[in-house]
Design a protein around this motif. Structure first.
Motif, short mmCIF file in Angstrom:
data_model
loop_
_atom_site.label_atom_id
_atom_site.label_comp_id
_atom_site.label_asym_id
_atom_site.label_seq_id
_atom_site.Cartn_x
_atom_site.Cartn_y
_atom_site.Cartn_z
N PRO A 15 25.35 -91.82 -54.75
CA PRO A 15 25.28 -91.65 -53.14
C PRO A 15 24.79 -90.22 -52.77
O PRO A 15 24.30 -90.26 -51.59
CB PRO A 15 26.84 -91.89 -53.10
CG PRO A 15 27.55 -91.48 -54.32
CD PRO A 15 26.53 -92.08 -55.25
N VAL A 18 21.19 -90.24 -50.88
CA VAL A 18 21.06 -90.80 -49.71
C VAL A 18 20.73 -89.66 -48.67
O VAL A 18 21.26 -88.53 -48.67
CB VAL A 18 22.16 -91.59 -49.17
CG1 VAL A 18 22.18 -92.16 -47.74
CG2 VAL A 18 22.56 -92.72 -50.16
N PRO A 71 22.75 -101.34 -51.37
CA PRO A 71 21.81 -100.35 -52.52
C PRO A 71 22.66 -100.79 -53.58
O PRO A 71 23.73 -100.55 -53.88
CB PRO A 71 22.10 -99.24 -52.05
CG PRO A 71 23.22 -98.97 -51.42
CD PRO A 71 23.54 -100.25 -50.56
N LEU A 74 25.92 -98.64 -56.01
CA LEU A 74 26.78 -98.11 -55.29
C LEU A 74 28.04 -99.08 -55.27
O LEU A 74 27.88 -100.16 -55.15
CB LEU A 74 26.29 -97.78 -54.00
CG LEU A 74 25.28 -96.56 -54.03
CD1 LEU A 74 25.20 -96.02 -52.55
CD2 LEU A 74 25.37 -95.28 -54.79
N SER A 83 22.94 -95.74 -46.37
CA SER A 83 22.22 -96.11 -47.67
C SER A 83 21.96 -97.27 -47.69
O SER A 83 21.18 -98.06 -48.80
CB SER A 83 23.37 -95.80 -48.86
OG SER A 83 24.44 -96.51 -48.42
N THR A 97 13.50 -95.99 -50.26
CA THR A 97 14.86 -96.01 -50.64
C THR A 97 14.82 -95.81 -52.09
O THR A 97 14.01 -96.23 -52.84
CB THR A 97 15.67 -96.98 -50.28
OG1 THR A 97 17.13 -96.90 -50.78
CG2 THR A 97 15.20 -98.13 -50.53
#
Length: 267
Positions: A15, A18, A71, A74, A83, A97
């Motif tokens: 994370p 991001v 995503p 995660l 995200s 991304t």
């Protein structure tokens, strides 16, 4: 399945990678991202998540037919508005991304997004009680008020293996028809709505109904079935309530709950 580059990427990215998209997308898309991230956090809060697996998606406003999905890699309690990954109906990412997308999530969600104009948000889960009821031959029974409110809006789809075959999309669409909730046999639960709020409230009632059914049948006593005509009467009341009434009423309170717990989903 994921290619080797995506597999390596999925292991490497967390994370912290991001970058905020606030101010970089339209206000309408940003608000949708916040609501969808809230859905993920609420699913985790209620204990319905399955590590990094299962999916919640939302259609992005506009003619491009893009939608947002989690995503891959995660946990649901890590997902934020920024995200979320934007993809097209072919499952291709349309934004920069570092995260891959689960192809099974694309198969199930794209089928409904492409064929149901009212499927703006779709939630698919593998909760313990939801999977348990999906494996029971009678499906969801009208044992309690929660179940009676939604039973008439339930569809069923037989398990065909991990949802990687795009041919399954036609059968998913056929099986759900015009209904808004589905038990994926031997697999899990699914709910859709015109908003994240509507989809979440349908899923809340579906998951609660499954839990109550599992508990009611666990003791071995013969269940008390409602009187004839009562499930149909209750279902008619539910059809009206779930069409944009209880969602907008409950959603602000749910967001306040999340803000008290951890407001980072808004990032």
């Amino acid at each position: 399945m994921l290619d080797m580059a995506e597999k390596m990427q999925a292991r490497a990215v967390g994370p912290d990678a991001v970058t905020s998209l606030k101010g970089k997308v339209s206000a309408e898309e940003w608000n949708l991202r916040v609501d969808l991230a809230a859905c993920y956090r609420l699913v985790a809060h209620y204990g319905w998540d399955d590590m990094i697996f299962t999916h919640i998606s939302a259609r992005v406003p506009g003619p491009e037919h893009h939608f947002l999905i989690n995503p891959y890699g995660l946990m649901f309690d890590e997902i934020t508005a920024s995200s979320l990954v934007k993809i097209d109906v072919d499952g291709k990412k349309v934004q920069d991304t570092p995260f891959p997308v689960n192809p099974a999530g694309f198969t199930i969600h794209s089928a409904l997004h492409m064929n149901r104009d009212d499927a703006h948000c779709i939630i698919h889960l593998h909760s313990t009680d939801g999977v348990a009821v999906s494996a029971q031959s009678n499906g969801l029974l009208p044992l309690d008020q929660h179940a009676m409110l939604i039973c008439a809006d339930m569809a069923y789809h037989d398990y065909e293996g991990v949802a990687l075959d795009l041919d399954e999309r036609d059968r998913l669409v056929k099986d759900i028809g015009g209904k808004n909730m589905m038990l994926l046999r031997n697999h899990g639960t699914l709910a859709l709505g015109k908003s994240c709020a509507d989809a979440f409230m349908r899923m809340y009632y579906l998951e609660r109904s499954c839990s109550m059914q599992v508990r009611a049948l666990a003791g071995g006593a013969k269940p008390n079935m409602p009187n004839q005509g009562v499930p149909e009467k209750t279902a008619a009341q539910g059809a009206e309530a779930f069409d944009g009434i209880i969602g907008p009423l409950a959603w602000p309170a749910l967001l306040r709950k999340l803000d008290r717990i951890d407001p980072s989903y808004r990032n």
